[in-house]
Design a protein around this motif. Structure first.
Motif: not given
Length: 873
Positions: A480-497, A568-576
């Motif tokens: 969340d903090k990284d996204k706020a600073k860069t304007g882009t969320g690192d969803t690759v990191f988020l999904e792996r974690a 993650l569901s924003k880009t992949n509905k399976n996470y719903e």
């Protein structure tokens, strides 16, 4: 023109351990007395290799030094050593007492300060204070042989610094390039008389060849009177340049004769340089080659005089190594200052800016190369015999192979990673190096760390111990903090974690909710002696304990996972489907907290308006343990504010959520406003409804209970005069203790029965800020309780932050509040002491005195977060 981009650009380079992070302060400050170096038959790690043996023993798993640098695989190490001409040994490593010697457990007995470091360690500075008279090794050991009722006896309590008879030894590093390390050691005589000091910059190889047949012993040899050539099959050629001084060589091999009374395998062993310098023995190689070497400088300094020694380690041969030395140093210093100017708001008062920079720098200095292969530890590597240890510590962790640079809690007191400590470290690291923060969180989720059953390793003393499940909190916080600073969320990191955290969540459900009722155990859960008895070993007749903290941590874990799944569901509905799963987990936990056993007991007590642990007896009876501690505050952390827009396109979730609320209204009624939004469109997900929050805050903000002048206590001061007693197969009692522990529970080197702990204070403040986001400025509470002064939750969070920051600010005596009184008033009056910061593990609940590990910038670096976040309001 100030350069604000160089360090930021270096950070952004991929594969940084082959570029600007290849070299850094990755050397441990203590390798002796660790589990991984313990090959004893009885598992007594502290005594197998102690401080006295350390100078003669070639380590298996790592190296140590004072203010040292090494590469990210710790193949080649660089660090200074000092000798005042009076000590029985040269000062190659920091001295401290073992857990058995210290009256409050292990403790370093030295004065040193992590001054500054840039995130890539392109510039780093360290200060070591070395007495001019003989170092009081024996006195420190003897005078700490005292009762737990007394304070620890520290180096500053001796006469070592009387009349300022000491040297300030500044150790600085600057990188001219990735593989071009400049080192400068500046020694200042602070005393009133002329004094002599020997300075010995050391260069040596970790002994990797003895335990692996595929490697031969590397070699260093003298090329000229001011150049040494290093060569290894592991890292190729390096050139070590120095000015003046005498070259001394030996091998990084154990002195078997001294330690084991058996023949040495080589002529010139590890302690050869020490014995030659101190005793004049012929123990260095006259042919000037070996796997360990030092440059021997003998300095005489007048009062106030300073002298510098320069060395340079480079992958390439340099014709004129000193031509650009000073200009490169100056450039890196300026870039480091510019970096911190860029991340710490200039509107913050200067003393707080400096505090934040010191905290971040201490965090950077406590990175360490950590190597531990449990299978090899038990059975040996290729060509090695198996160990003869009969004990089975960590036997079920044979998959664990750690060989990385990792953030440590404290490189002397805790030179090993700890799962929940590391999560808090990353909450600070994200402010200065989000790349490292994400890398570390993913690291301990790798298959060579995480157990196949999903458990995250706790720490090397017992990887199977259970720490609070805060990893998910850290992952979301960093994302969340990284996204706020860069304007882009690192969803690759988020999904792996997220995928690995699913395994960890399942482990908790399977292992710590044995009855399948969504009520969780976990034992001590990192809070050591916070219980009336050891929660890892309960008295006979108690079949289980329903822990308010364990269950609340799992409620928070569920909310963290729900929030990640939403993102993650924003880009992949399976996470719903995962959103639904964790929504239901959260509701089930909230319900279970109020329906325990045959009598349907709740963890929330309506009489005291507080959360307590519940024990179940073999008879089926249950009992509340009415201990007012942080255990009952932790339910505050299970809170998340989520905007309604995030649910708009999740049709499956909305359908399933509505079904749950309609068919089980009893579930929805237990948590706050799950079906209502505030005027900003936010939902509040929390196990604490407004009524409970209000009543919990009454106790939390009461100066007669949890609120101290310097933060929130771990145990209510109410228990000072009203100890809680539990009579069951013996007498068990817990009483408020503001300072050091009087108990030897969990080694006795920490205390959760009164002192202030930075990480949980930080989480309290973060939670209050979240509640404020939902309730807004109109909801107010008394602060402090009984004062008549009303504040909203944001203001209360700020006031708590200020109390914690006050620990690090000068008091009416002129010293930082956390400093204890010392005989010579050095931290009050001495200009070379008074501005130096320690970052203690915890703080006295009444007077704010710093306690425990003194360099635990691991989680006490969160003070920098509080400085930055206070500024944002």
């Amino acid at each position: 023109m100030t350069d604000t981009t160089s360090e930021v650009e270096r950070l952004a380079i991929d594969d940084t351990y082959k570029t600007w992070k290849k070299w850094g302060p990755y050397l441990a400050e203590r390798q002796w007395g660790t589990v991984r170096e313990d090959y004893s038959e009885d598992g007594n790690a502290w005594e197998f290799i102690n401080h006295d043996k350390a100078r003669s023993n070639a380590y298996r798993w790592g190296e140590e030094g004072i203010g040292g640098f090494c590469d990210s695989r710790e193949i080649l190490c660089l660090a200074p050593a000092f000798w005042n001409g009076k000590d029985p040994i040269i000062k190659e490593r920091l001295f401290g007492l073992t857990n058995n010697q210290g009256n409050h457990g292990e403790d370093v007995k030295e004065l040193y300060f992590h001054q500054v470091s840039s995130p890539t360690h392109s510039y780093a500075k360290y200060l070591y204070k070395y007495p001019q008279n003989e170092f009081p090794y024996s006195e420190l050991a003897e005078k700490n042989n005292r009762s737990r009722e007394e304070s620890e006896f520290e180096l500053i309590d001796t006469d070592s610094f009387k009349n300022n008879a000491y040297f300030d030894c500044f150790i600085e590093y600057a990188k001219a390039d990735v593989d071009d390390i400049l080192m400068k050691v500046t020694v200042v005589n602070r005393g009133k008389k002329t004094a002599k000091i020997h300075v010995l910059p050391h260069l040596w190889f970790r002994n990797f060849w003895k335990h692996n047949d595929q490697f031969t012993r590397p070699n260093m040899k003298s090329l000229t009177e001011d150049t040494v050539h290093s060569r290894s099959s592991r890292n190729g050629n390096y050139y070590f340049y120095h000015e003046e001084g005498e070259q001394l060589f030996c091998e990084n091999e154990t002195n078997n004769k001294r330690i084991y009374n058996s023949p040495n395998e080589v002529d010139y062993v590890k302690d050869g340089i020490n014995d030659h310098v101190v005793d004049g023995k012929p123990t260095v190689n006259p042919e000037k080659n070996g796997s360990k070497m030092a440059i021997w400088h003998k300095l005489t300094l007048k009062p106030g005089e300073e002298k510098s020694i320069r060395v340079r380690l480079s992958k390439k041969a340099i014709e004129h190594p000193w031509a650009n030395f000073d200009t490169e140093f100056t450039k890196r210093i300026q870039e480091c200052e510019a970096f911190y100017d860029g991340i710490i708001n200039k509107d913050i008062p200067e003393h707080r800016r400096e505090l934040a920079k010191k905290a971040f720098s201490g965090l950077l200095w406590t990175k360490q190369f950590y190597y531990y292969d449990v299978h090899k530890w038990f059975f040996g590597g290729p060509g090695e015999d198996a160990s003869k240890r009969p004990h089975t510590r960590n036997f079920s962790w044979q998959h664990l192979t750690n060989r990385h640079v990792i953030s440590m809690p404290d490189k002397w007191e805790y030179p090993w990673y700890a799962a929940w400590d590391l999560a808090f470290h990353m909450a600070s690291f994200v402010e200065i190096d989000p790349y490292f923060a994400k890398e570390q969180l993913l690291l301990v989720l790798q298959e060579s760390y995480m157990h196949p059953n999903g458990q995250i390793p706790a720490y090397e003393w017992n990887f199977s111990d259970v720490n609070p499940p805060v990893h998910s909190w850290a992952v979301w916080n960093i994302y969340d903090k990284d996204k706020a600073k860069t304007g882009t969320g690192d969803t690759v990191f988020l999904e792996r974690a997220f995928q690995k955290l699913l395994l960890n969540f399942t482990w908790w459900v399977n292992q710590k909710d044995k009855s399948g009722t969504d009520l969780f155990e976990g034992g001590f859960l990192g809070l050591d002696n916070i219980g009336v008895f050891d929660r890892n070993h309960m008295p006979e007749g108690i079949t289980r304990m329903q822990q308010a903290d364990a269950t609340s941590w799992m409620a928070m874990f569920s909310l963290n996972m729900l929030r990640m799944a939403l993102e993650l569901s924003k880009t992949n509905k399976n996470y719903e489907y995962s959103v639904v799963k964790f929504f239901r987990h959260f509701l089930n936990i909230a319900w279970a907290m109020h329906h325990i056993g045959k009598k349907d007991i709740s963890l929330w007590d309506d009489q005291d308006n507080f959360y307590y642990d519940v024990v179940e007896m073999s008879s089926g009876a249950t009992d509340l343990l009415r201990v007012r501690s942080l255990v009952g505050i932790i339910p505050l952390f299970a809170v998340e504010i989520i905007h309604k827009d995030l649910f708009e396109e999740l049709n499956k979730f909305k359908t399933r959520a509505n079904e749950i609320i309609k068919t089980r209204p009893d579930l929805a009624s237990l948590i706050s406003n799950i079906d209502d939004t505030n005027e900003d469109g936010n939902y509040l997900f929390s196990i604490m409804r407004g009524f409970r929050l209000e009543h919990l805050l009454v106790r939390l903000l009461d100066e007669k209970e949890f609120l101290s002048d310097y933060g929130i206590r771990s145990l209510s001061k109410y228990h000072e005069e009203h100890p809680f007693v539990f009579q069951h197969h013996g007498h068990h009692q817990i009483q408020y203790e503001a300072g050091e522990s009087r108990s030897d529970m969990f080694g006795g080197n920490s205390n959760w029965r009164g002192p202030i702990w930075m990480p949980l204070n930080y989480m309290i403040i973060q939670s209050l800020r979240k509640y404020y986001t939902f309730y807004g400025p109109t909801y107010t509470y008394e602060f402090p309780t009984g004062s008549g002064v009303k504040m909203n939750l944001k203001q209360i969070a700020n006031e708590l932050s200020k109390r914690l920051i006050k620990l690090f600010e000068p008091n009416e005596k002129g010293k930082f509040q956390y400093h204890s009184e010392d005989p010579n008033k050095l931290f009050t009056k001495d200009e070379h002491f008074k501005d130096q910061h320690f970052f203690y593990e915890f703080f006295d609940g009444d007077n704010g005195k710093g306690l425990g590990a003194s360099h635990q910038t691991g989680w006490t670096a969160l003070i920098a977060n509080l400085v930055l976040e206070l500024d944002e309001d």
